[in-house]
Design a protein around this motif. Structure first.
Motif, short mmCIF file in Angstrom:
data_model
loop_
_atom_site.label_atom_id
_atom_site.label_comp_id
_atom_site.label_asym_id
_atom_site.label_seq_id
_atom_site.Cartn_x
_atom_site.Cartn_y
_atom_site.Cartn_z
N PRO A 39 59.33 45.00 -39.65
CA PRO A 39 58.79 46.25 -39.00
C PRO A 39 57.32 46.05 -38.32
O PRO A 39 56.65 46.82 -37.60
CB PRO A 39 58.68 47.37 -40.07
N LEU A 40 56.61 45.17 -38.95
CA LEU A 40 55.33 44.75 -38.66
C LEU A 40 55.34 44.08 -37.07
O LEU A 40 56.06 42.97 -37.05
CB LEU A 40 54.39 44.06 -39.42
N PRO A 41 54.64 44.29 -36.11
CA PRO A 41 54.66 43.38 -34.86
C PRO A 41 54.09 42.10 -35.14
O PRO A 41 53.05 41.98 -36.13
CB PRO A 41 53.72 44.12 -33.99
N VAL A 42 54.40 41.05 -34.33
CA VAL A 42 53.90 39.83 -34.57
C VAL A 42 52.22 39.38 -34.01
O VAL A 42 52.36 39.88 -32.89
CB VAL A 42 54.74 38.63 -34.19
N TYR A 43 51.28 38.99 -34.40
CA TYR A 43 50.35 38.45 -33.89
C TYR A 43 50.11 36.90 -34.32
O TYR A 43 50.00 36.54 -34.96
CB TYR A 43 49.16 39.25 -34.54
N HIS A 44 50.26 36.15 -32.99
CA HIS A 44 50.35 34.57 -33.23
C HIS A 44 48.88 34.13 -32.81
O HIS A 44 48.48 34.39 -31.83
CB HIS A 44 51.24 34.27 -32.09
N VAL A 45 48.26 33.57 -33.90
CA VAL A 45 46.98 33.10 -33.80
C VAL A 45 47.35 31.43 -33.86
O VAL A 45 47.79 30.93 -35.13
CB VAL A 45 46.10 33.39 -35.04
N THR A 46 46.84 30.70 -32.91
CA THR A 46 47.31 29.36 -33.04
C THR A 46 46.27 28.39 -32.10
O THR A 46 45.64 28.57 -31.23
CB THR A 46 48.78 29.08 -32.63
N ASN A 47 46.41 26.97 -32.22
CA ASN A 47 45.91 26.07 -31.76
C ASN A 47 46.80 25.03 -31.46
O ASN A 47 47.47 24.21 -32.32
CB ASN A 47 44.68 25.33 -32.18
N PRO A 48 47.71 25.46 -30.40
CA PRO A 48 49.11 24.53 -30.25
C PRO A 48 48.74 23.03 -29.97
O PRO A 48 47.55 22.75 -29.43
CB PRO A 48 49.70 25.45 -29.02
N PRO A 49 49.60 21.96 -29.75
CA PRO A 49 49.32 20.93 -29.19
C PRO A 49 48.95 20.66 -27.78
O PRO A 49 49.58 21.69 -26.95
CB PRO A 49 50.76 19.97 -29.50
N TYR A 50 48.11 19.96 -27.22
CA TYR A 50 47.85 19.72 -26.07
C TYR A 50 48.16 18.23 -25.62
O TYR A 50 47.87 17.43 -26.26
CB TYR A 50 46.31 19.82 -25.56
N LEU A 51 49.17 18.26 -24.78
CA LEU A 51 49.59 16.64 -24.15
C LEU A 51 49.88 17.15 -22.66
O LEU A 51 51.08 17.73 -22.36
CB LEU A 51 50.51 16.13 -25.16
N TYR A 52 49.31 16.47 -22.09
CA TYR A 52 49.60 16.53 -20.45
C TYR A 52 50.76 15.91 -19.91
O TYR A 52 51.07 14.84 -20.36
CB TYR A 52 48.36 16.20 -19.66
N LEU A 53 51.65 16.61 -18.96
CA LEU A 53 52.74 16.06 -18.79
C LEU A 53 52.63 14.45 -18.00
O LEU A 53 53.38 13.68 -18.06
CB LEU A 53 53.57 16.88 -17.61
N GLY A 54 51.68 14.35 -17.20
CA GLY A 54 51.28 13.13 -16.52
C GLY A 54 51.03 11.98 -17.47
O GLY A 54 51.35 11.01 -17.31
N TYR A 55 50.51 12.10 -18.87
CA TYR A 55 50.37 11.24 -19.77
C TYR A 55 51.53 10.88 -20.58
O TYR A 55 52.03 9.88 -20.67
CB TYR A 55 49.55 11.81 -20.68
N ILE A 56 52.75 11.90 -20.82
CA ILE A 56 53.85 11.87 -21.67
C ILE A 56 54.63 10.42 -21.05
O ILE A 56 55.05 9.80 -21.95
CB ILE A 56 54.72 12.91 -21.70
N PRO A 57 55.07 10.23 -19.89
CA PRO A 57 56.01 9.07 -19.63
C PRO A 57 55.39 7.85 -19.63
O PRO A 57 56.13 6.90 -19.58
CB PRO A 57 56.40 9.68 -18.18
N LYS A 58 53.95 7.61 -19.81
CA LYS A 58 53.54 6.35 -19.85
C LYS A 58 53.29 5.74 -20.95
O LYS A 58 52.84 4.48 -21.05
CB LYS A 58 51.92 6.67 -19.07
N HIS A 59 53.91 6.42 -22.11
CA HIS A 59 53.54 5.84 -23.28
C HIS A 59 54.75 5.89 -24.10
O HIS A 59 55.37 7.13 -24.04
CB HIS A 59 52.46 6.26 -23.83
N PRO A 60 55.45 5.01 -24.74
CA PRO A 60 56.75 5.01 -25.49
C PRO A 60 56.75 6.17 -26.63
O PRO A 60 57.62 6.84 -26.72
CB PRO A 60 56.92 3.59 -25.93
N GLU A 61 55.57 6.28 -27.23
CA GLU A 61 55.37 7.16 -28.31
C GLU A 61 55.73 8.64 -28.03
O GLU A 61 56.16 9.52 -28.79
CB GLU A 61 54.38 6.94 -29.23
N THR A 62 55.38 8.87 -26.72
CA THR A 62 55.33 10.15 -26.34
C THR A 62 56.53 10.59 -25.17
O THR A 62 56.72 11.93 -25.13
CB THR A 62 53.90 10.55 -25.56
N ARG A 63 57.27 9.79 -24.84
CA ARG A 63 58.19 9.68 -23.80
C ARG A 63 59.30 10.79 -24.58
O ARG A 63 59.89 11.67 -23.72
CB ARG A 63 59.05 8.54 -23.49
#
Length: 500
Positions: A119-143
């Motif tokens: 019955p309570l509304p959600v309040y999402h307080v967060t520090n999500p992961p940051y990882l730019y799409l341009g970086y992701i394909p360049k490294h095997p661990e992030t692909r």
């Protein structure tokens, strides 16, 4: 080797753990009056530094009951989940209850709908992961993370944007996000997420940090407090934000859907509105290959933009033919794209002979946007009119910088200095030059503009431009932002002045 491995691990996860002080100094004061009114959730909990300060505000005897109804934590890393469970137990939560409401889960791929079953509304307080799409394909661990950007997520540019859009799709009513400042100021990297999110949410308040906050990255971040609109609509948003650097300064922001809700868009609005009907043609760079192709007997002194030492740039003395000699001598202006770090070295247009004691600037190797760059104009302007262009350009650039706190420019680097260096893009410099109505002015009008520029009367210069490029409506962004910068007696007054 261990430190390198740890850096790769953090980078692979997009992990930048939240400094506890951010929660205590900036977020908790905003949410403290409503602790019993929401279910507090962090889908990227890390060590729990954004949620456990809430639990610490609850009397010890009531913590277990409060935790059961009001708190849900998730993280993809089992060690973080274990840490949060231990922390909850230490605060008086029974371990079985802690394990029930603190879970391991990849919440980017698998959103936990159970957080909404209350019955309570959600309040999402967060520090999500940051990882730019341009970086992701360049490294095997992030692909493997490319899977997050497929299907209906195609077009988003960072992991934090996937987190935001997931909350939008689940109609979360309120969120407090610690995210890169490029959410607010980025162009192509953030246009889609702002267009989608800010049709459905308003930014109630924000903190913008012009200093390094995280131990392992210099990414510039903001805290944004989002509230869901009663219904989705594309409309101008106006809100106050506190810029935190050596001191805290409150500024008013106006985000227009016409410009993808991007902060600092007043520059684009201005140059679009006032672009001359017949603008000057602008080209950049004198290349060494061109100099070699036009060898001759006419002497030129050329600054080598690629050869800088502590004593300054090396100056080459070369002989060229008459055509190139006249071309270089007729175009003595250069654009300084990068602030030098003092008020005397601001980005802008300058004369090569006055600054370098040379005739031109040659690129002997690769072009770099931060080097001094010679500007070539068509048609050629007399020297007095080149001076007028320089003064006109620098006057309007400083006006727009003051209006927006230079936010249309790219921050070169934050430092301990009180002066934050900014970079002016070449396309921005070209666009501002193209507002100079040189080909449309009579001799009398040119002299009038010269007098206005020499007097430093920016408002009259803008009125002059408006008369030269008549439009059905004024530049709303610049007018509204000017109103925002006027002192107001209250927050309500400030906002009303912005939307007037």
């Amino acid at each position: 080797m261990a430190a390198h491995t740890e850096r790769r691990r953090r980078r692979a996860l997009g992990e930048h753990l939240t400094p506890q002080q951010l929660m205590r100094d900036y977020i908790l004061p905003e949410i403290a009056p409503m602790l019993t009114q929401y279910r507090w959730v962090d889908l990227f909990a890390g060590k729990g530094d954004l949620i456990f300060p809430i639990l610490e505000r609850i009397p010890p005897a009531d913590r277990a009951e409060f935790f059961a109804e009001h708190i849900r934590l998730y993280d993809i890393q089992p060690q973080m989940v274990a840490h949060c469970i231990q922390r909850a137990v230490a605060l008086g939560v029974p371990e079985p209850l802690a394990r029930e409401h603190i879970r391991q889960r990849d919440t980017l791929a698998d959103y936990p709908d159970e957080i909404l079953r209350s019955p309570l509304p959600v309040y999402h307080v967060t520090n999500p992961p940051y990882l730019y799409l341009g970086y992701i394909p360049k490294h095997p661990e992030t692909r493997p993370y490319l899977r997050y950007f497929t299907g209906r997520n195609e077009g988003y540019q960072d992991l934090y944007q996937i987190a935001l859009i997931n909350d939008l799709r689940h109609a979360v009513p309120k969120m407090a996000y610690i995210i890169p400042s490029n959410f607010l100021f980025g162009d192509a990297i953030s246009n889609k997420i702002r267009d989608d999110l800010l049709d459905a949410y308003t930014i109630r308040k924000a903190y913008l940090f012009e200093q390094t906050l995280f131990e392992h990255t210099g990414v510039h971040v903001m805290i944004a407090f989002f509230e869901r609109k009663p219904y989705a609509c594309r409309e101008v948003q106006v809100f106050e934000a506190v810029k935190v650097n050596h001191a805290a300064e409150t500024r008013c922001y106006r985000l227009s859907p016409k410009w993808h809700y991007r902060a600092g868009s007043e520059f684009e609005e201005f140059v679009t509105l006032h672009r001359a009907a017949r603008p000057l043609k602008v080209r950049y760079y004198l290349h060494w290959e061109t100099v070699q192709q036009h060898a001759g007997a006419y002497p030129l002194r050329l600054v080598d933009a690629n050869d800088f030492s502590g004593k300054g740039y090396r100056v080459l003395e070369v002989g060229v033919d008459a055509a190139l000699y006249e071309h270089v001598k007729a175009n003595p202006l250069f654009v300084r794209t990068l602030d030098t770090g003092s008020a005397d070295g601001r980005a802008g247009l300058y004369f090569i002979p006055e600054v370098f004691g040379a005739d031109g600037i040659v690129v002997t190797k690769a072009t770099y946007r931060t080097h001094p760059i010679q500007v070539f104009l068509e048609p050629r302007l007399p020297l007095d009119d080149l001076r007028l262009l320089r003064d006109y350009f620098n006057l309007l650039l400083e006006h727009l910088r003051a209006l927006t706190d230079s936010e249309f420019m790219t921050t070169y680097k934050y430092s301990a200095s009180a002066y934050t260096r900014k970079y002016l893009g070449l396309s921005q410099a070209k666009a501002l030059i193209e507002t100079f109505p040189y080909l449309e002015m009579s001799d009398e009008e040119r002299e009038r503009l010269r007098a206005l520029v020499q007097a430093g009367d920016t408002e009259e210069v803008i009125e002059f431009l408006t008369a030269q490029t008549p439009t059905p409506a004024p530049c709303a962004g610049v007018v509204a932002r000017a109103a925002c910068l006027k002192p107001q007696s209250s927050r309500t007054g400030s906002v009303l002045s912005c939307v007037r």
